[in-house]
Design a protein around this motif. Structure first.
Motif, short mmCIF file in Angstrom:
data_model
loop_
_atom_site.label_atom_id
_atom_site.label_comp_id
_atom_site.label_asym_id
_atom_site.label_seq_id
_atom_site.Cartn_x
_atom_site.Cartn_y
_atom_site.Cartn_z
N GLY A 43 3.38 5.93 4.30
CA GLY A 43 4.25 5.75 3.14
C GLY A 43 3.65 4.75 2.17
O GLY A 43 3.12 3.71 2.58
N ARG A 44 3.74 5.06 0.86
CA ARG A 44 3.12 4.20 -0.15
C ARG A 44 4.08 4.02 -1.31
O ARG A 44 4.93 4.88 -1.57
CB ARG A 44 1.80 4.82 -0.65
CG ARG A 44 0.76 4.96 0.45
CD ARG A 44 -0.44 5.78 0.01
NE ARG A 44 -1.40 5.92 1.10
CZ ARG A 44 -2.43 5.12 1.32
NH1 ARG A 44 -2.66 4.12 0.49
NH2 ARG A 44 -3.24 5.30 2.33
N LYS A 45 3.92 2.92 -2.02
CA LYS A 45 4.72 2.63 -3.20
C LYS A 45 3.81 2.46 -4.41
O LYS A 45 2.64 2.10 -4.28
CB LYS A 45 5.55 1.36 -3.00
CG LYS A 45 6.67 1.53 -1.98
CD LYS A 45 7.54 0.28 -1.89
CE LYS A 45 8.68 0.47 -0.90
NZ LYS A 45 9.54 -0.73 -0.82
N TYR A 46 4.37 2.75 -5.58
CA TYR A 46 3.61 2.55 -6.80
C TYR A 46 3.30 1.07 -6.95
O TYR A 46 4.18 0.22 -6.81
CB TYR A 46 4.41 3.03 -8.02
CG TYR A 46 4.77 4.50 -7.97
CD1 TYR A 46 3.81 5.45 -7.64
CD2 TYR A 46 6.06 4.92 -8.26
CE1 TYR A 46 4.15 6.79 -7.59
CE2 TYR A 46 6.40 6.26 -8.21
CZ TYR A 46 5.44 7.19 -7.88
OH TYR A 46 5.76 8.52 -7.83
N GLY A 47 2.06 0.74 -7.21
CA GLY A 47 1.70 -0.66 -7.42
C GLY A 47 0.70 -1.18 -6.43
O GLY A 47 -0.24 -1.89 -6.79
N HIS A 48 0.88 -0.86 -5.15
CA HIS A 48 -0.06 -1.30 -4.11
C HIS A 48 -0.28 -2.81 -4.18
O HIS A 48 -1.35 -3.28 -4.53
CB HIS A 48 -1.40 -0.55 -4.23
CG HIS A 48 -1.29 0.87 -3.84
ND1 HIS A 48 -1.62 1.36 -2.61
CD2 HIS A 48 -0.84 1.94 -4.54
CE1 HIS A 48 -1.41 2.67 -2.57
NE2 HIS A 48 -0.93 3.03 -3.72
N TYR A 49 0.70 -3.52 -3.80
CA TYR A 49 0.64 -4.98 -3.87
C TYR A 49 -0.28 -5.52 -2.77
O TYR A 49 0.17 -5.96 -1.72
CB TYR A 49 2.05 -5.55 -3.75
CG TYR A 49 2.99 -4.96 -4.76
CD1 TYR A 49 3.00 -5.40 -6.08
CD2 TYR A 49 3.85 -3.93 -4.40
CE1 TYR A 49 3.85 -4.83 -7.01
CE2 TYR A 49 4.70 -3.36 -5.34
CZ TYR A 49 4.69 -3.80 -6.64
OH TYR A 49 5.53 -3.24 -7.57
#
Length: 868
Positions: A43-49
């Motif tokens: 699972g991934r989110k926009y931004g990749h902090y």
């Protein structure tokens, strides 16, 4: 447009970046749908902090609850490399290494999780990885950046991430130094009677007209593609004249009217043809981008999208494909543009113009995702919206006036919107005359290396090939499409004609005693017109095609006994076929042709030794109701209606007195023909013709006997007691049980169908078909009773089939028609050796397909094949 790119870089949207890489055929992390994929996933989110928002997801509910934006397939990455790219050059490369790793479930190789990087030498990195990193950065539209490459356990590599970088100063755009040379190598293929003919049949490997280095099969010495290699020159017109000379030279080497020169994107599926351009100027991102935007995209507007979009997904097709050469650069993205000479000159002129002015074309529209998607999918309406802008920029260059007349032809073709005709022999367009001589190929069978090794066959050897019962010699050659299917074979036209096989069929091969048998080939013997059986036959044709079998239908008049061929109907329509290896008999008896069909069956079975799925001996038994009754009465007497042979009038009187209702049936009748129901009432006797639905009223038994006397003398009848059957909503219920041989040659119950009628005997007009489960649920609401009756039905049907087989020998399918009487006793009504497939009528399409597969599998066993 540059401003837009800087504000909305693809690399800032990681999901869109991965879509763009996949579109450009660059191996990268695979996006997945959490509702349909196999877990675990990432699972991934926009931004990749710094990688802190990346997690392994084990369930669909977890994917939804944790609110991830997009998901990728979980890949096991052994190593990661960071490539620092500027333009089309790799400046540095780093490998990520463990330092103080604090998160190990999914290695996220960032500084935040205890990973560091160490620079390594570029010359120690495989060239393929470097090329992937450069092209990945290019297709997302970044002039410089960092591309993360992951190495998988099998040593293959994928792109994991791309980030823009400002560490490097952007290289200035260099103006082309004029004059510079332009050249080309243009590929094409040979088609003999619409089949691929290796170019190496006529052309040498080297030379101005030669063969591309791609062999049909490694070490086969056969090359599929030919190549025109005109001498480079400073003007497009000189290159064009060189091309024209080479087309004439190539044609002189192939002086046959039935051999065509084919070009375009993909003359034969799997063999892409390129029209590579050579530029005598240094390779640069500016030149590559200009060629993509002002050459590849305009030409895409006149290509055949069906084949062009296939080529664009190959290693040479697509945007940004090039090679660095000692003389400068080779541009690979274009399909073979040799088909139309006027357009060939236009393309050469446009290529020269773009090379001259690439530094002036500062657009970036080729990097817009919507444009790339349109290019790869052949979406002309979207691409055509760019044409006014492209055309205007071309016309504003200082070189345009020099090539205006040549370019006008290309512009008109684009604006006309008619794609180039790729299936022609392009020699005709170039004005080359051909002779009337024909090229005759030998009888050959093309077999992939895998199959040759399996059957101990050697390329160049002669073998014997059998189709049905025909046997002819043929030469073994490599199969040019083995990369698509290593189990298929292909026959030359000569061999197909000798074996009477259709052009489109690619059979499986069975080897025994130095003979290659093709097939299996199954012939369906039936009556024309096929009428209600047509849909069923078409279904079998489709299933057979999936199994690489050949199935065709025919009638006795279609047989040519002298040539041992049959005019039949297959999935491709009418054709001439060899005698089959197996016969599926669906011929419905016509009295005036009974002797003809008997002779046909006899000759096939005994003269030509062709097995039947259901043998004539089975039809002889099931076509005689009295013999069938006698056979089954010993073991299944309790399940048979009382039945007598009608020899004397007293037989009818006794049965009618005993039961009050009887059925008089012709011993050899079928499809309800000739069946009469006789019902005794207190004041009269009524006899009804079941099929004709006509009645006769008799005052007494003597009148009935007088009427029946001549019929009894002419035809053999049986008398059968009438059975009071279970009813469903007022309809009498019968149950048809389909029994078939499975792949292990054992009897299996494929399925059951409930047949309803408001008549006492089912006819085609009165029959209604329903799912058995629905009817049994109505008749037996109690699940225990329902399961018991269903089990009894299956056991009885299985036993009856085994008894019949013991009598007549092996066969492949049969239907057992049963009913349940008012006392919950199961009664046998009939066994049917030519049952209709009723599953489609109750919308049980999976059972319909299962029945078809089992039938074809049994045919394969009879033909000597196993497990198709």
């Amino acid at each position: 447009m540059n401003l837009l790119r800087e504000q909305f870089s693809i690399s800032s949207d990681k999901e869109l970046m991965l879509q763009t890489l996949a579109l450009n055929n660059i191996r990268s992390l695979e996006l997945v749908n959490p509702q349909t994929c196999t877990y675990p996933i990432v699972g991934r989110k926009y931004g990749h902090y710094q990688g802190k928002d990346i997690s392994i997801i084990h369930t669909q509910s977890e994917a939804i609850e944790k609110g991830y934006d997009f998901f990728t397939k979980l890949c096991i990455v052994e190593k990661e490399y960071l490539f620092h790219i500027q333009g089309l050059k790799a400046e540095k490369v780093f490998i990520t290494e463990e330092d103080k790793v604090i998160y190990t479930e999914l290695p996220i190789r960032t500084q935040a999780y205890g990973w560091t990087s160490r620079q390594v030498e570029l010359h120690n990195i495989p060239e393929e990885w470097i090329k992937t990193a450069i092209r990945a950065l290019y297709v997302v539209g970044l002039p410089q950046g960092v591309v993360k490459i992951g190495v998988l356990p099998n040593e293959s590599h994928i792109v994991l991430d791309i980030n823009e970088s400002n560490r490097f100063k952007q290289a200035p755009v260099t103006k082309a130094v004029s004059p510079f040379t332009i050249g080309a190598d243009i590929e094409f293929m040979l088609s003999c009677d619409n089949e691929l003919l290796p170019a190496s049949t006529f052309f040498p490997i080297q030379g101005s007209v030669g063969c591309d280095e791609r062999q049909i099969e490694q070490d086969s010495g056969q090359y599929a593609l030919a190549e025109l290699r005109p001498v480079e020159a400073e003007t497009p017109h000189e290159v064009f004249q060189n091309m024209k000379t080479l087309v004439q030279k190539a044609s002189a080497l192939v002086p046959y009217e039935n051999v065509a020169f084919r070009a375009g994107s993909m003359p034969f599926v799997g063999y892409q043809c390129g029209g590579h351009l050579h530029f005598g100027i240094p390779c640069s991102a500016s030149l590559l981008k200009a060629l993509d935007q002002y050459l590849a995209i305009p030409i895409a507007m006149i290509e055949n999208s069906r084949t062009a979009k296939r080529r664009r997904r190959t290693n040479h097709g697509g945007l940004g494909r090039y090679r660095v050469k000692p003389y400068g650069m080779e541009y690979l993205s274009l399909s073979s543009w040799v088909i139309e000479p006027t357009l060939s000159l236009s393309i050469l002129c446009l290529a020269k113009l773009v090379g001259n002015h690439h530094h002036e074309f500062q657009d970036d529209f080729v990097f817009y995702p919507v444009i790339q998607r349109a290019y790869y999918n052949g979406n002309y309406p979207v691409l055509k919206q760019l044409w006014p802008h492209i055309k205007k920029n071309i016309q504003t260059t200082s070189t345009y006036a020099q090539y205006k007349s040549e370019l006008t032809l290309l512009f008109e073709a684009i604006e006309r919107g008619c794609p180039i005709e790729e299936e022609c022999d392009f020699r005709v367009n170039w004005g080359v005359e051909k002779t009337t001589e024909r090229y005759e190929q030998d009888a050959s069978i093309q077999i992939p290396k895998k199959l040759r090794m399996k059957h101990n066959l050697n390329e160049g050897d002669t073998t014997h090939v059998r189709a049905g019962i025909k046997l002819v010699p043929a030469t073994i050659k490599p199969y040019p499409f083995a990369f698509q299917n290593s189990d298929k074979v292909h026959l030359s036209k000569v061999l197909r004609d000798q074996l009477s096989l259709p052009e489109g069929w690619s059979p499986t091969v069975f080897s025994s005693n130095d003979v290659l048998t093709l097939g299996p080939i199954v012939g369906i013997l039936a009556n024309r017109p096929f009428d209600r059986q047509t849909t069923y036959f078409q279904h079998l044709f489709n299933l057979a095609q999936e199994k690489q079998m050949l199935v065709y239908a025919f009638e006795p008049d279609d047989i040519d006994w002298d040539q041992m061929t049959i005019k039949g109907t297959s999935i491709d329509g009418e054709g001439i076929f060899p005698f089959p290896a197996v016969i599926y008999d669906r011929y419905l008896l016509i009295r005036d042709k009974s002797q003809v069909i008997k002779d046909v069956r006899f000759k096939f079975q005994y003269t030509y030794k062709i097995p039947f799925i259901n043998s004539p001996s089975l039809f002889k038994l099931t076509g005689d109701k009295w013999k069938t009754h006698q056979l089954l009465s010993n073991d299944y007497g309790n399940h048979l209606p009382e039945t007598k042979s009608l020899k004397q009038p007293e037989d009818l009187v006794n049965m009618l007195n005993k039961h009050g209702e009887v059925f008089v049936k012709p011993v050899g009748g079928a499809l309800s023909m000739g069946i009469n129901r006789i019902l005794r009432k207190p004041t009269n006797i009524i006899m009804t013709d079941v099929q004709q639905n006509t009645s006769h009223d008799f005052a007494n038994i003597d009148e009935l006997l007088i009427y029946m006397a001549p019929h009894i003398k002419q035809t053999d009848y049986v008398i059968q007691e009438g059975i009071r059957r279970k009813q469903y909503n007022g309809y009498n219920v019968e149950i048809r049980v389909y029994m078939q041989k499975g792949i292990k040659n054992r009897w299996l119950r494929t399925g059951m169908v409930a047949r309803l009628s408001n008549e006492d005997v089912l006819t085609e007009e009165s029959e209604i078909n329903l799912r058995v489960s629905k009817v049994l649920l109505h008749l037996y609401p109690d699940s225990t009773e329902r399961k018991l009756i269903s089990k009894q039905i299956g056991k009885l049907a299985g036993g009856i089939v085994e008894t019949v087989q013991d009598e007549v020998g092996t066969f492949g399918e049969i239907a057992v028609d049963l009913c349940i009487d008012q006392y919950d006793s199961i009664k046998l009504l009939e066994i049917n050796a030519k049952p209709d497939n009723l599953f489609s009528q109750i919308r049980a399409y999976k059972l319909r397909t299962l029945a078809g597969h089992r039938l074809l599998n049994y045919a394969s066993i009879l033909a000597g094949y196993e497990g198709l």
